[in-house]
Motif scaffolding. Structure first.
Motif, PDB file in Angstrom:
ATOM      1  N   ARG A 118       0.834  -1.204   0.000  1.00  0.00           N
ATOM      2  CA  ARG A 118       0.000   0.000   0.000  1.00  0.00           C
ATOM      3  C   ARG A 118       0.870   1.256   0.000  1.00  0.00           C
ATOM      4  N   GLY A 119       1.922   1.231   0.815  1.00  0.00           N
ATOM      5  CA  GLY A 119       2.833   2.370   0.893  1.00  0.00           C
ATOM      6  C   GLY A 119       3.444   2.692  -0.465  1.00  0.00           C
ATOM      7  N   TRP A 120       3.903   1.659  -1.155  1.00  0.00           N
ATOM      8  CA  TRP A 120       4.529   1.880  -2.460  1.00  0.00           C
ATOM      9  C   TRP A 120       3.522   2.386  -3.492  1.00  0.00           C
ATOM     10  N   LEU A 121       2.339   1.789  -3.493  1.00  0.00           N
ATOM     11  CA  LEU A 121       1.311   2.208  -4.458  1.00  0.00           C
ATOM     12  C   LEU A 121       0.955   3.679  -4.247  1.00  0.00           C
ATOM     13  N   GLU A 122       0.780   4.052  -2.998  1.00  0.00           N
ATOM     14  CA  GLU A 122       0.412   5.444  -2.702  1.00  0.00           C
ATOM     15  C   GLU A 122       1.556   6.390  -3.061  1.00  0.00           C
ATOM     16  N   ALA A 123       2.789   5.939  -2.832  1.00  0.00           N
ATOM     17  CA  ALA A 123       3.951   6.762  -3.192  1.00  0.00           C
ATOM     18  C   ALA A 123       4.016   6.987  -4.702  1.00  0.00           C
ATOM     19  N   HIS A 124       3.384   6.070  -5.463  1.00  0.00           N
ATOM     20  CA  HIS A 124       3.355   6.224  -6.922  1.00  0.00           C
ATOM     21  C   HIS A 124       2.037   6.819  -7.405  1.00  0.00           C
ATOM     22  N   GLY A 125       1.322   7.453  -6.510  1.00  0.00           N
ATOM     23  CA  GLY A 125       0.168   8.243  -6.930  1.00  0.00           C
ATOM     24  C   GLY A 125      -1.146   7.501  -7.018  1.00  0.00           C
ATOM     25  N   ALA A 126      -1.184   6.244  -6.564  1.00  0.00           N
ATOM     26  CA  ALA A 126      -2.451   5.507  -6.624  1.00  0.00           C
ATOM     27  C   ALA A 126      -3.310   5.838  -5.413  1.00  0.00           C
ATOM     28  N   ARG A 127      -4.627   5.753  -5.617  1.00  0.00           N
ATOM     29  CA  ARG A 127      -5.559   5.811  -4.503  1.00  0.00           C
ATOM     30  C   ARG A 127      -5.789   4.352  -4.091  1.00  0.00           C
ATOM     31  N   VAL A 128      -5.557   4.025  -2.820  1.00  0.00           N
ATOM     32  CA  VAL A 128      -5.581   2.612  -2.406  1.00  0.00           C
ATOM     33  C   VAL A 128      -6.640   2.370  -1.333  1.00  0.00           C
ATOM     34  N   GLU A 129      -7.367   1.273  -1.472  1.00  0.00           N
ATOM     35  CA  GLU A 129      -8.319   0.837  -0.437  1.00  0.00           C
ATOM     36  C   GLU A 129      -8.040  -0.620  -0.086  1.00  0.00           C
ATOM     37  N   PHE A 130      -8.369  -0.975   1.156  1.00  0.00           N
ATOM     38  CA  PHE A 130      -8.333  -2.385   1.570  1.00  0.00           C
ATOM     39  C   PHE A 130      -9.761  -2.918   1.564  1.00  0.00           C
ATOM     40  N   HIS A 131      -9.929  -4.131   1.057  1.00  0.00           N
ATOM     41  CA  HIS A 131     -11.225  -4.813   1.110  1.00  0.00           C
ATOM     42  C   HIS A 131     -11.007  -6.231   1.604  1.00  0.00           C
ATOM     43  N   GLY A 132     -12.107  -6.960   1.798  1.00  0.00           N
ATOM     44  CA  GLY A 132     -12.000  -8.374   2.186  1.00  0.00           C
ATOM     45  C   GLY A 132     -11.523  -8.533   3.617  1.00  0.00           C
ATOM     46  N   ARG A 133     -10.791  -9.626   3.866  1.00  0.00           N
ATOM     47  CA  ARG A 133     -10.389  -9.979   5.229  1.00  0.00           C
ATOM     48  C   ARG A 133      -9.267  -9.082   5.733  1.00  0.00           C
ATOM     49  N   GLU A 134      -9.326  -8.738   7.018  1.00  0.00           N
ATOM     50  CA  GLU A 134      -8.287  -7.930   7.666  1.00  0.00           C
ATOM     51  C   GLU A 134      -6.911  -8.584   7.528  1.00  0.00           C
ATOM     52  N   THR A 135      -6.907  -9.911   7.662  1.00  0.00           N
ATOM     53  CA  THR A 135      -5.626 -10.625   7.685  1.00  0.00           C
ATOM     54  C   THR A 135      -5.047 -10.818   6.286  1.00  0.00           C
ATOM     55  N   HIS A 136      -5.917 -10.906   5.278  1.00  0.00           N
ATOM     56  CA  HIS A 136      -5.468 -11.134   3.902  1.00  0.00           C
ATOM     57  C   HIS A 136      -6.168 -10.122   2.986  1.00  0.00           C
ATOM     58  N   PRO A 137      -5.950  -8.804   3.190  1.00  0.00           N
ATOM     59  CA  PRO A 137      -6.775  -7.827   2.464  1.00  0.00           C
ATOM     60  C   PRO A 137      -6.557  -7.862   0.948  1.00  0.00           C
ATOM     61  N   ILE A 138      -7.631  -7.505   0.233  1.00  0.00           N
ATOM     62  CA  ILE A 138      -7.535  -7.218  -1.202  1.00  0.00           C
ATOM     63  C   ILE A 138      -7.203  -5.734  -1.324  1.00  0.00           C
ATOM     64  N   LEU A 139      -6.147  -5.408  -2.063  1.00  0.00           N
ATOM     65  CA  LEU A 139      -5.835  -3.999  -2.316  1.00  0.00           C
ATOM     66  C   LEU A 139      -6.537  -3.574  -3.600  1.00  0.00           C
ATOM     67  N   PHE A 140      -7.246  -2.456  -3.535  1.00  0.00           N
ATOM     68  CA  PHE A 140      -7.802  -1.865  -4.750  1.00  0.00           C
ATOM     69  C   PHE A 140      -7.063  -0.547  -4.969  1.00  0.00           C
ATOM     70  N   ALA A 141      -6.267  -0.498  -6.048  1.00  0.00           N
ATOM     71  CA  ALA A 141      -5.456   0.694  -6.333  1.00  0.00           C
ATOM     72  C   ALA A 141      -5.923   1.291  -7.651  1.00  0.00           C
TER      73      ALA A 141
END
Lengths: 461, 461
Positions: A46-69
Motif C-alpha cells: 500500500r505504501g509503495w502504491l500510494e507513493a506512486h500516486g495511486a488511490r488505495v483501499e483495503f477490502h475483504g479480510r483484515e488478515t489477507h486484504p484485497i488492495l484496490f489501487a
C-alpha cells in the motif's frame, strides 16, 4: 506501434533502485496458507502504491486484504489489472539459498536470477508492473486509466475476491482485464499468449473410523485381521477414482474439456514445433505420464481435468516404527477443472462416485473452487499484447489454454470482460524450491508492460 | 499344588512400596523408536535387579542394552525369563493424564488403574515379576534358577536380541522359557493361555520419482496431466496387494497360516463361547472387518497374515492448501506373519509382487522381522502355568495363537525351548492413549508369578 522509448530509458536509468525494491519486497514473507507476513506485505505494498500516486483501499479480510489501487488519468480506456501478493509455503523444500533472502546467483535455467519464494509467482511480476507504471508516469504519462486489484489469498483459493468483484461491478467497470506475467521460456525465445486458464478446486478426503468399522482409538496393529483400517479404506476409495494413467474416471467428469475448432487449430499448430525432450528437461521429469503424440499431449495439459494428491497423511509420521492402526486418513488434493466443467456439479460428481462405490462415509471437504475461463483471440486486449510483443521484435505463439488455474472467471463470468495476461521475461520453480526469475527478464517484463499499456490505449476496441 | 502363602503375604504387606516402585519405573520414559530415556531406564532397572540379589550384565547396543540378570540358587530346574523395558511413542495421542505421570484413576475398563505408557505393555508385568522374585526370596526362597533377558528395543524390532541369543546359547541353557504378562479381560474372568505368537516384519514402501516418471523436484500440480505422481503410484501399488477386505493377496503369502488338528479343536472350543458384541465393545470398533462366524473370526485373528499401514506420508502435511506434486510417498507398514511363514521368503514375495505388477521401482525396506512361534500344550512350562491358575481358582481357556507378535522364535528356533507366558491380572490400551493396568491386577500378577515359579519347580518335566 512505436515503443515508449522514454519510459524504457527511465527503467534503464533507475534499474538498480527497481531491482533493490523488488528484492526488498521478496524478502518479506507472505505465506497465505500459514498466515505468515500476509498483512505486513499488504501494508508495505500500500505504501509503495500510494507513493506512486495511486488511490488505495483495503477490502475483504483484515488478515489477507484485497488492495484496490486506482490511477484515474481521464483516459478514454480503462484497464482492470489483477495481481497477487501471497505465496506458497516453503516447508521441507531443499532451497539452495533461503527462500526469503532474495539472493542473486547464476541459475542453470535463468542465468543471473533472483532466487526467492514469489520471484516467479507472482510478486516479481507485480513489482515489474508497478515500476512500469512509475516509468510511464515519470515520462509520457499513463495512457490508460488503471484499476488494480491485488489479492493476498490466491494460493489458498481466492476466498474473498469473488464476493468483492460481485459487490463492486460498477466500480470495477473497465474495457478489459489484464495480468502481468512471464511469457518466455528463454529471453530469446518466443513469448506465449494463452487464451484461457483451467479452473481448480481444493478438496480434502477424510476417512475416519465409524459405523463402517475402523478403530475408535489408535489401536495395536495385531488386530488388523479384525479391525479395518481407515488408511487402507481411503487408499482403496481414491484408487477407484483414477485409471492406470492416474486420470480421473468419475461419472460426470469428462476425460477432456470442451475444445472449439479454433482452439484445436491452435493446438495443431503448436504441436508442429513441440519438442518432447526439451519439454521433459524443462519440467524435470524422466518421461511423460503417457506416451502420446504432441497434439494429444497438448490437448491433455490444456484440456484434461486432473485430481492431484498434494498431501497424504495417516497414522504415525515420525521416525522409527509404531505398530498401530490409525483412526483416520487424509488426502489433500486439488482437482483441476477443464473448460465447461462447473464447480458444484464436479464436487457432487466426486461425492456421488464415492457413495456409488460404497465409500459414502468418506468426507469430501471443498475449501475453494472456481471454473475455467476463456477469452477470444480477436479481443483488443489480446491483440494489444500481440502488438506489444511485435514492437519488441517477437512473434508470439498462441495457446488455447493455460494448465495452471487463475480466477479469470471473475473477469469473464462476473464482470463480462475479455482478458489477457503476459509480458516478456522468464522465471520458474513456482511452488517448489529455488523459485527464480531472471534479472534481465524482470527488466524485460517491466519494459514490455509499459509497451503493452501504450498498445492497449492505441488499439481499436 | 499349594499356593506359596508366605510369599503372597509378603506381597500384601509390602504392597504400597511395590506399587510406588512400579509407578516410579513407569514415570521414566523409555521410547525406543525415538531413543528417549532408554539407557536411563536400563540403568535404573539394573540397580533394582542388583538390589534384589541378581547378577546383571549389559549386552547389545550401548543405547538400548539387553540386561542379562541371573539368580542361580542351585535348584534342579532353570527358567529363562523374557522381559522388555522399552515402550511405544505417545505423539499425537489424546491422553487424559500425561503418559509418563503414572496417575491412578478409575478406568472404565480396569477400575482403579495405573495410567501410563508401558503400564500394560510391558513395564508393569516386568515390575510385577521382579516383586514376585523379591517375595519368594524373602520367604520360602527361589524354587528355580532364573535367567532373565530384558531388552530395550522390542517396540522397534528386537534388533540385538537374536544375535545375543545365538551367541550365548550355552549360558542361556534352561528347562523352559517364560514371559510374565496379563491373561485376563476382567479380574474375575477366565485367564487365557496361548500356545504361540505370530511373527512380524517392519516394512517401509517408498515410491520416488525416477526413470518411471514423477517430478524430480516438488512441482506445481497444474502439470498433473503430464507428470505422474509418486503419491498416486504408491497408492495404486499398495492397492494391488490387498482385496476388498484389506487382506493380503500376494503370491507366496498364504491366506491363512498352518493349523494343526489340535489347534483347530481348540479354536472350535473357543468359538462356542465367543461373544461378538462383547468383543467389539472391548476392541472399540463398530464392526468386524468381515461378517464371519466365530470359528472363522478366531481363525483369522490367530492365523491370518496381515499388512497393516502404520503411517502414510507424502507431500504437504501442514495446514491449508499447497498445490504440488510430491517427489515421493511413503507407507510405513507392519506385516504380521502367520505360522509357517518365513521372513526372507515373505519379504521376497512382497518385492516380487510389486515387480510383477510393474512397480519394481518402489523400494521396500525391511527394518526387522521374525517368524511365528509355537509351543505344545503338553510342555511342562505350559502345564505349570495351568496348575498355577487352578491353584488361584481359575480354569484357563487355551488358545492356539496370539495375534500380536513377540520374538518367541528365539526360545523355540534358537534355544530349542518350550515356552509359556501369562499371569493373572488385566490391562489394556497397548500402543494407544491412556494405556492402563488394573492396580488389583498388578498385585494378582505378582502373586500368580510367585505361584507359577513354585509350580514350575514342582511340575514333572
Amino acid at each position: 506501434m512505436n515503443l515508449p522509448i522514454h519510459a524504457h530509458e527511465y527503467t534503464d536509468a533507475h534499474w538498480d533502485k527497481h531491482l533493490n525494491c523488488t528484492r526488498e519486497f521478496l524478502r518479506q514473507p507472505s505465506i497465505s496458507a500459514q498466515n505468515v507476513g500476509v498483512r505486513t506485505t499488504a501494508d508495505l505494498l500500500r505504501g509503495w502504491l500510494e507513493a506512486h500516486g495511486a488511490r488505495v483501499e483495503f477490502h475483504g479480510r483484515e488478515t489477507h486484504p484485497i488492495l484496490f489501487a486506482e490511477w484515474n488519468v481521464g483516459a478514454p480506456k480503462t484497464l482492470l489489472v489483477y495481481g497477487m501478493y501471497d505465496v506458497q509455503p516453503v516447508d521441507g523444500q531443499p532451497w539452495t539459498t533461503p527462500p526469503f533472502a532474495a539472493e542473486i546467483w547464476n541459475h542453470p535455467e535463468g542465468g543471473e536470477s533472483l532466487i526467492a519464494r514469489g520471484a516467479c509467482n507472482s510478486k516479481g511480476p507485480l513489482m515489474a508492473f508497478l515500476h512500469a507504471v512509475e516509468a510511464l508516469r515519470a515520462t509520457s504519462g499513463l495512457p490508460v486509466n488503471i484499476k488494480w486489484t491485488i489479492e493476498g489469498e490466491e494460493e489458498i483459493g481466492s476466498f474473498a475476491l469473488p464476493e468483492f468483484y460481485r459487490a463492486h461491478q460498477e466500480r470495477l467497470a473497465a474495457d478489459a482485464a489484464f495480468e502481468p506475467f512471464w511469457s518466455q521460456y528463454t529471453l530469446e525465445g518466443q513469448p506465449h499468449i494463452t487464451l484461457g486458464t483451467k479452473g481448480v478446486m481444493g478438496l480434502e478426503f477424510i476417512c475416519r473410523s465409524g459405523e463402517w468399522g475402523g478403530p475408535n482409538e489408535v489401536t495395536h496393529s495385531s488386530l488388523g485381521p479384525w479391525i479395518a483400517s481407515p488408511a487402507w479404506r481411503l487408499l482403496q476409495a481414491l484408487g477407484t477414482m483414477v485409471n492406470e494413467h492416474q486420470e480421473l474416471t468419475v461419472d460426470g467428469i469428462p476425460p477432456l474439456g470442451e475444445i472449439g475448432p479454433d482452439d484445436e487449430q491452435l493446438l495443431r499448430k503448436l504441436a508442429e514445433s513441440f519438442d518432447n525432450q526439451q519439454t521433459l528437461a524443462r519440467l524435470g521429469t524422466a518421461r511423460f505420464k503417457r506416451d502420446l503424440p504432441p497434439f494429444e499431449l497438448l490437448r491433455h495439459i490444456e484440456f484434461a481435468p486432473m485430481l492431484n494428491i498434494n498431501g497424504l497423511k495417516s497414522g504415525y509420521l515420525g521416525e522409527g516404527a509404531h505398530t498401530i492402526i490409525p483412526t483416520e486418513a487424509r488426502a489433500l488434493c486439488d482437482l483441476r477443472m477443464a473448460t465447461g466443467m462447473k464447480v458444484e456439479e464436479t464436487y457432487q460428481a466426486v461425492k456421488d462416485h464415492l457413495a456409488r462405490h460404497g465409500y459414502g462415509d468418506i468426507e469430501v471437504l471443498m475449501d475453494s473452487g472456481y471454473p475455467a475461463a476463456k477469452t477470444p483471440l480477436a479481443a483488443p486486449v489480446v491483440q494489444a499484447l500481440i502488438a506489444a510483443y511485435r514492437a519488441h521484435g517477437f512473434e508470439p505463439a498462441i495457446r488455447p489454454m493455460e494448465a495452471s488455474a487463475t480466477p479469470y472467471f471473475l473477469f469473464t463470468d462476473v464482470l463480462g470482460l475479455d482478458f489477457s495476461w503476459g509480458g516478456l521475461g522468464t522465471a520458474g520453480g513456482s511452488h517448489g524450491p529455488d523459485e527464480w526469475c531472471s534479472v534481465a527478464g524482470l527488466k524485460a517484463l517491466e519494459k514490455s508492460a509499459a509497451t503493452f499499456l501504450v498498445a492497449f490505449a492505441e488499439y481499436g476496441g
